[in-house]
Motif scaffolding. Structure first.
Motif, PDB file in Angstrom:
ATOM      1  N   GLY A  38       0.952  16.601 -11.223  1.00 48.33           N
ATOM      2  CA  GLY A  38      -0.229  16.563 -10.384  1.00 48.33           C
ATOM      3  C   GLY A  38      -0.309  15.380  -9.448  1.00 48.33           C
ATOM      4  N   VAL A  39       0.703  14.532  -9.430  1.00 44.28           N
ATOM      5  CA  VAL A  39       0.691  13.364  -8.557  1.00 44.28           C
ATOM      6  C   VAL A  39       1.194  13.767  -7.179  1.00 44.28           C
ATOM      7  CG1 VAL A  39       1.703  11.092  -8.165  1.00 44.28           C
ATOM      8  CG2 VAL A  39       1.037  11.770 -10.465  1.00 44.28           C
ATOM      9  N   ASN A  40       0.468  13.349  -6.137  1.00 41.96           N
ATOM     10  CA  ASN A  40       0.947  13.568  -4.780  1.00 41.96           C
ATOM     11  C   ASN A  40       2.230  12.781  -4.569  1.00 41.96           C
ATOM     12  OD1 ASN A  40      -1.099  15.279  -3.858  1.00 41.96           O
ATOM     13  ND2 ASN A  40      -2.392  13.584  -3.247  1.00 41.96           N
ATOM     14  N   ALA A  41       3.063  13.282  -3.669  1.00 44.51           N
ATOM     15  CA  ALA A  41       4.332  12.626  -3.382  1.00 44.51           C
ATOM     16  C   ALA A  41       4.126  11.389  -2.519  1.00 44.51           C
ATOM     17  CB  ALA A  41       5.265  13.603  -2.671  1.00 44.51           C
ATOM     18  N   LEU A  42       5.020  10.428  -2.662  1.00 43.64           N
ATOM     19  CA  LEU A  42       5.028   9.253  -1.805  1.00 43.64           C
ATOM     20  C   LEU A  42       5.206   9.731  -0.366  1.00 43.64           C
ATOM     21  CD1 LEU A  42       5.119   6.139  -1.595  1.00 43.64           C
ATOM     22  CD2 LEU A  42       7.600   6.332  -1.790  1.00 43.64           C
ATOM     23  N   SER A  43       4.317   9.287   0.528  1.00 41.55           N
ATOM     24  CA  SER A  43       4.394   9.737   1.917  1.00 41.55           C
ATOM     25  C   SER A  43       4.557   8.579   2.898  1.00 41.55           C
ATOM     26  CB  SER A  43       3.150  10.556   2.281  1.00 41.55           C
ATOM     27  OG  SER A  43       1.972   9.807   2.103  1.00 41.55           O
ATOM     28  N   GLY A  44       4.428   7.333   2.417  1.00 39.99           N
ATOM     29  CA  GLY A  44       4.607   6.187   3.279  1.00 39.99           C
ATOM     30  C   GLY A  44       4.179   4.918   2.574  1.00 39.99           C
ATOM     31  N   LEU A  94       0.881  -1.151   0.000  1.00 44.88           N
ATOM     32  CA  LEU A  94       0.000   0.000   0.000  1.00 44.88           C
ATOM     33  C   LEU A  94       0.930   1.214   0.000  1.00 44.88           C
ATOM     34  CD1 LEU A  94      -2.558  -1.033   2.793  1.00 44.88           C
ATOM     35  CD2 LEU A  94      -2.566  -1.628   0.361  1.00 44.88           C
ATOM     36  N   ALA A  95       0.972   1.924  -1.108  1.00 41.16           N
ATOM     37  CA  ALA A  95       1.822   3.106  -1.237  1.00 41.16           C
ATOM     38  C   ALA A  95       0.950   4.334  -1.007  1.00 41.16           C
ATOM     39  CB  ALA A  95       2.474   3.155  -2.613  1.00 41.16           C
ATOM     40  N   PHE A  96       1.228   5.039   0.076  1.00 45.34           N
ATOM     41  CA  PHE A  96       0.437   6.206   0.443  1.00 45.34           C
ATOM     42  C   PHE A  96       1.036   7.447  -0.207  1.00 45.34           C
ATOM     43  CE2 PHE A  96       0.545   3.317   4.192  1.00 45.34           C
ATOM     44  CZ  PHE A  96      -0.716   2.782   4.015  1.00 45.34           C
ATOM     45  N   ARG A  97       0.169   8.291  -0.744  1.00 46.98           N
ATOM     46  CA  ARG A  97       0.616   9.520  -1.402  1.00 46.98           C
ATOM     47  C   ARG A  97      -0.194  10.686  -0.852  1.00 46.98           C
ATOM     48  NH1 ARG A  97       3.868   8.109  -5.501  1.00 46.98           N
ATOM     49  NH2 ARG A  97       3.698   5.990  -6.279  1.00 46.98           N
ATOM     50  N   ASN A  98       0.501  11.801  -0.635  1.00 48.14           N
ATOM     51  CA  ASN A  98      -0.171  12.976  -0.119  1.00 48.14           C
ATOM     52  C   ASN A  98       0.638  14.216  -0.467  1.00 48.14           C
ATOM     53  OD1 ASN A  98      -2.043  14.558   1.228  1.00 48.14           O
ATOM     54  ND2 ASN A  98      -2.135  13.192   2.990  1.00 48.14           N
ATOM     55  N   ASP A  99       0.034  15.371  -0.260  1.00 49.12           N
ATOM     56  CA  ASP A  99       0.693  16.654  -0.489  1.00 49.12           C
ATOM     57  C   ASP A  99       1.826  16.794   0.526  1.00 49.12           C
ATOM     58  OD1 ASP A  99       1.475  19.335  -0.557  1.00 49.12           O
ATOM     59  OD2 ASP A  99      -0.571  20.078  -0.763  1.00 49.12           O
ATOM     60  N   PRO A 100       3.070  16.898   0.069  1.00 53.52           N
ATOM     61  CA  PRO A 100       4.204  16.936   0.997  1.00 53.52           C
ATOM     62  C   PRO A 100       4.271  18.220   1.824  1.00 53.52           C
ATOM     63  CG  PRO A 100       4.949  17.298  -1.241  1.00 53.52           C
ATOM     64  CD  PRO A 100       3.488  16.948  -1.324  1.00 53.52           C
ATOM     65  N   THR A 101       3.502  19.220   1.490  1.00 52.09           N
ATOM     66  CA  THR A 101       3.544  20.479   2.241  1.00 52.09           C
ATOM     67  C   THR A 101       2.540  20.502   3.393  1.00 52.09           C
ATOM     68  OG1 THR A 101       1.914  21.580   0.817  1.00 52.09           O
ATOM     69  CG2 THR A 101       4.246  21.723   0.156  1.00 52.09           C
ATOM     70  N   VAL A 102       1.723  19.462   3.519  1.00 49.85           N
ATOM     71  CA  VAL A 102       0.695  19.418   4.557  1.00 49.85           C
ATOM     72  C   VAL A 102       1.125  18.472   5.674  1.00 49.85           C
ATOM     73  CG1 VAL A 102      -1.698  18.796   5.062  1.00 49.85           C
ATOM     74  CG2 VAL A 102      -1.128  19.924   2.902  1.00 49.85           C
ATOM     75  N   ASN A 103       1.067  18.943   6.909  1.00 51.09           N
ATOM     76  CA  ASN A 103       1.378  18.100   8.063  1.00 51.09           C
ATOM     77  C   ASN A 103       0.085  17.547   8.649  1.00 51.09           C
ATOM     78  OD1 ASN A 103       4.212  18.479   8.088  1.00 51.09           O
ATOM     79  ND2 ASN A 103       3.922  20.499   8.990  1.00 51.09           N
ATOM     80  N   ASP A 116      -9.174   0.698   1.284  1.00 50.72           N
ATOM     81  CA  ASP A 116     -10.306   1.618   1.149  1.00 50.72           C
ATOM     82  C   ASP A 116     -10.583   2.417   2.420  1.00 50.72           C
ATOM     83  OD1 ASP A 116     -12.442   2.764  -0.356  1.00 50.72           O
ATOM     84  OD2 ASP A 116     -13.827   1.505   0.782  1.00 50.72           O
ATOM     85  N   GLY A 117     -10.228   1.907   3.578  1.00 49.94           N
ATOM     86  CA  GLY A 117     -10.458   2.625   4.832  1.00 49.94           C
ATOM     87  C   GLY A 117      -9.331   3.543   5.240  1.00 49.94           C
ATOM     88  N   CYS A 118      -8.330   3.706   4.397  1.00 53.07           N
ATOM     89  CA  CYS A 118      -7.157   4.513   4.726  1.00 53.07           C
ATOM     90  C   CYS A 118      -7.566   5.935   5.104  1.00 53.07           C
ATOM     91  CB  CYS A 118      -6.202   4.544   3.533  1.00 53.07           C
ATOM     92  SG  CYS A 118      -4.818   5.672   3.750  1.00 53.07           S
ATOM     93  N   PRO A 119      -7.145   6.426   6.265  1.00 54.90           N
ATOM     94  CA  PRO A 119      -7.510   7.772   6.700  1.00 54.90           C
ATOM     95  C   PRO A 119      -7.028   8.867   5.751  1.00 54.90           C
ATOM     96  CG  PRO A 119      -6.410   6.580   8.468  1.00 54.90           C
ATOM     97  CD  PRO A 119      -6.342   5.726   7.252  1.00 54.90           C
ATOM     98  N   GLY A 120      -5.923   8.649   5.065  1.00 59.92           N
ATOM     99  CA  GLY A 120      -5.396   9.658   4.146  1.00 59.92           C
ATOM    100  C   GLY A 120      -6.362   9.995   3.024  1.00 59.92           C
ATOM    101  N   LEU A 121      -7.233   9.072   2.685  1.00 55.79           N
ATOM    102  CA  LEU A 121      -8.203   9.310   1.621  1.00 55.79           C
ATOM    103  C   LEU A 121      -9.177  10.427   1.989  1.00 55.79           C
ATOM    104  CD1 LEU A 121      -8.988   5.605   0.664  1.00 55.79           C
ATOM    105  CD2 LEU A 121      -7.569   7.233  -0.609  1.00 55.79           C
ATOM    106  N   SER A 122      -9.404  10.615   3.281  1.00 60.81           N
ATOM    107  CA  SER A 122     -10.376  11.620   3.715  1.00 60.81           C
ATOM    108  C   SER A 122      -9.813  13.040   3.685  1.00 60.81           C
ATOM    109  CB  SER A 122     -10.906  11.291   5.110  1.00 60.81           C
ATOM    110  OG  SER A 122      -9.865  11.378   6.071  1.00 60.81           O
ATOM    111  N   TYR A 123      -8.502  13.179   3.516  1.00 57.30           N
ATOM    112  CA  TYR A 123      -7.936  14.528   3.437  1.00 57.30           C
ATOM    113  C   TYR A 123      -7.045  14.718   2.210  1.00 57.30           C
ATOM    114  CZ  TYR A 123      -4.171  12.373   6.277  1.00 57.30           C
ATOM    115  OH  TYR A 123      -3.194  11.536   6.770  1.00 57.30           O
ATOM    116  N   GLY A 124      -7.503  14.183   1.079  1.00 55.32           N
ATOM    117  CA  GLY A 124      -6.865  14.470  -0.197  1.00 55.32           C
ATOM    118  C   GLY A 124      -5.752  13.547  -0.622  1.00 55.32           C
ATOM    119  N   GLY A 125      -5.430  12.552   0.159  1.00 52.14           N
ATOM    120  CA  GLY A 125      -4.380  11.622  -0.206  1.00 52.14           C
ATOM    121  C   GLY A 125      -4.900  10.506  -1.096  1.00 52.14           C
TER     122      GLY A 125
END
Length: 95
Positions: A53-59, A6-15, A76-85
């Motif tokens: 436009g691809v989010n960066a690898l975050s974990g 499971l490769a998680f991707r998200n905006d690297p500027t958001v904590n 599908d239940g990954c919390p990152g999905l709820s905040y743009g990841g």
């Protein structure tokens, strides 16, 4: 059973907020024994190639599942999905 990453991707500027961090812990507990490697968070990244436009690898994490459909259901239940990841699910091919 097969291994899936499971490769998680998200905006690297958001904590992540404290609540989001807690949601990740609860989600991993819910996955239970399907998680074979908790993986790690990822820091600085460098993308080679063109994927605008691809989010960066975050974990990442490794899970066991019967097939890609089952692994995707776990992701599908990954919390990152709820905040743009996003989560990329891929079968691990043993060499």
């Amino acid at each position: 059973m097969s291994a899936f990453i499971l490769a998680f991707r998200n905006d690297p500027t958001v904590n992540a907020t404290e609540e989001e961090v807690a949601a990740w812990g609860a989600w991993f507990q819910k996955l239970g024994p399907a998680v074979t490697d908790m993986g790690s968070r990822v820091g600085a990244t460098k993308l080679l190639g063109t994927s605008a436009g691809v989010n960066a690898l975050s974990g990442y994490a490794l899970v066991d599942a019967a097939d890609l459909t089952a692994a995707t259901a776990l992701a599908d239940g990954c919390p990152g999905l709820s905040y743009g990841g996003s989560v990329e699910v891929g079968e691990v091919i043993e060499m």
